[in-house]
Design an enzyme around this catalytic site. Sequence first.
Site, PDB file in Angstrom:
ATOM      1  N   ASP A  10       0.870  -1.186   0.000  1.00  0.00           N
ATOM      2  CA  ASP A  10       0.000   0.000   0.000  1.00  0.00           C
ATOM      3  C   ASP A  10       0.904   1.234   0.000  1.00  0.00           C
ATOM      4  O   ASP A  10       2.116   1.131   0.170  1.00  0.00           O
ATOM      5  CB  ASP A  10      -0.900   0.013   1.246  1.00  0.00           C
ATOM      6  CG  ASP A  10      -0.080  -0.106   2.524  1.00  0.00           C
ATOM      7  OD1 ASP A  10       0.089  -1.244   2.992  1.00  0.00           O
ATOM      8  OD2 ASP A  10       0.432   0.911   3.024  1.00  0.00           O
TER       9      ASP A  10
ATOM     10  N   ASP B  25       0.664   3.653   2.267  1.00  0.00           N
ATOM     11  CA  ASP B  25       0.363   4.287   3.543  1.00  0.00           C
ATOM     12  C   ASP B  25      -0.713   5.351   3.298  1.00  0.00           C
ATOM     13  O   ASP B  25      -1.493   5.203   2.353  1.00  0.00           O
ATOM     14  CB  ASP B  25       1.630   4.842   4.215  1.00  0.00           C
ATOM     15  CG  ASP B  25       1.456   4.934   5.730  1.00  0.00           C
ATOM     16  OD1 ASP B  25       0.812   4.039   6.304  1.00  0.00           O
ATOM     17  OD2 ASP B  25       1.928   5.899   6.341  1.00  0.00           O
TER      18      ASP B  25
HETATM   19  N1  ADE Z   1       2.297  -2.987   6.843  1.00  0.00           N
HETATM   20  C1  ADE Z   1       1.796  -2.935   5.597  1.00  0.00           C
HETATM   21  N2  ADE Z   1       1.396  -1.676   5.282  1.00  0.00           N
HETATM   22  C2  ADE Z   1       1.675  -0.907   6.365  1.00  0.00           C
HETATM   23  C3  ADE Z   1       1.505   0.461   6.662  1.00  0.00           C
HETATM   24  N3  ADE Z   1       0.994   1.305   5.781  1.00  0.00           N
HETATM   25  N4  ADE Z   1       1.898   0.905   7.888  1.00  0.00           N
HETATM   26  C4  ADE Z   1       2.437   0.041   8.780  1.00  0.00           C
HETATM   27  N5  ADE Z   1       2.600  -1.267   8.562  1.00  0.00           N
HETATM   28  C5  ADE Z   1       2.238  -1.746   7.363  1.00  0.00           C
END
Ligand code: ADE
Length: 283
Positions: free
Chosen positions: A221, A223
């Site tokens: 992703d 974030d």
């Molecule tokens: N693991 C996978 N995506 C994450 C994110 N955006 N923040 C923290 N841990 C994660």
Amino acid sequence: MASLPTTFDKPVHIAVIGGTGLSQLEGYIPIAALNPDTPWGKPASPIHILSHGDINIAFLARHGLHHQFAPHEVPNRANIAALRSIGVRSVVAFSAVGSLQEEIKPMDFVLPDQVIDRTKGIRPFTFYEGGVVGHVGFADPFDKKLADVVKTCAASMEGDGVVLHDKGTLICMEGPQFSTRAESHMYRSWGGSVINMSTLPEAKLAREAELSYQVICMATDYDCWRSTEDVNVEMVIKYMQANSKNAKRLVGAVLDQLSKPEHKDLAAASHWVGSVEGAIKFM
Ligand code: ADE
């Protein structure tokens, strides 16, 4: 699994710690399953010993076989002590991460060379306590030789849809909640490349236990800095599943390389930087 033996013939020097989306390694012959007691309790999952050509490999599911341990609940000391106690010297860890940079796209792999600790000190994070005093260097938290092996393997898979960013700074946050938008922007301003919740204290404990350690990250992703959308678990799992084949192929290629005689030294590598000799009794 219950019927697997608890003993094995050849030494095991290399371990894979699997994270979300890599809870088992397929295509290897399981020859034993161990669930050792350590002074810090039992590991998150039984350690599977897998036969790989001339050598044995250990596999441990960081979050448990049923993903029952949240990042802040993972028994990191027991995991590392258990691996060390059965003879492991090198660990290749795997983790799903959020991307903090435009060019790191979901499904890309990242090999961090630095980490910033944003856990909150509530996870047991050291073997040195209760009168056992020691300090280890952690300026370069990951193992360069292991990283070089991963880079070579990823380069040979480039045409096959494997994209690897060969350095970067990992932010390890406490969780289990994802970051706020303000935090996410702050991590970007710090130079963060990717973010997860599980590499610390795992990497610090591995250093204390004299294990060479490298984490391979896979972006799932962006974030929350990049859009008005929230990060959610469905998003993480969707990308993880979409790319799990490549993740397994990459880890498999790394294990193929590490099992070659020229990497024998790596399998037995040590990063002892200085502490009370023999102070840690792993079993
Ligand atoms: N693991 C996978 N995506 C994450 C994110 N955006 N923040 C923290 N841990 C994660």
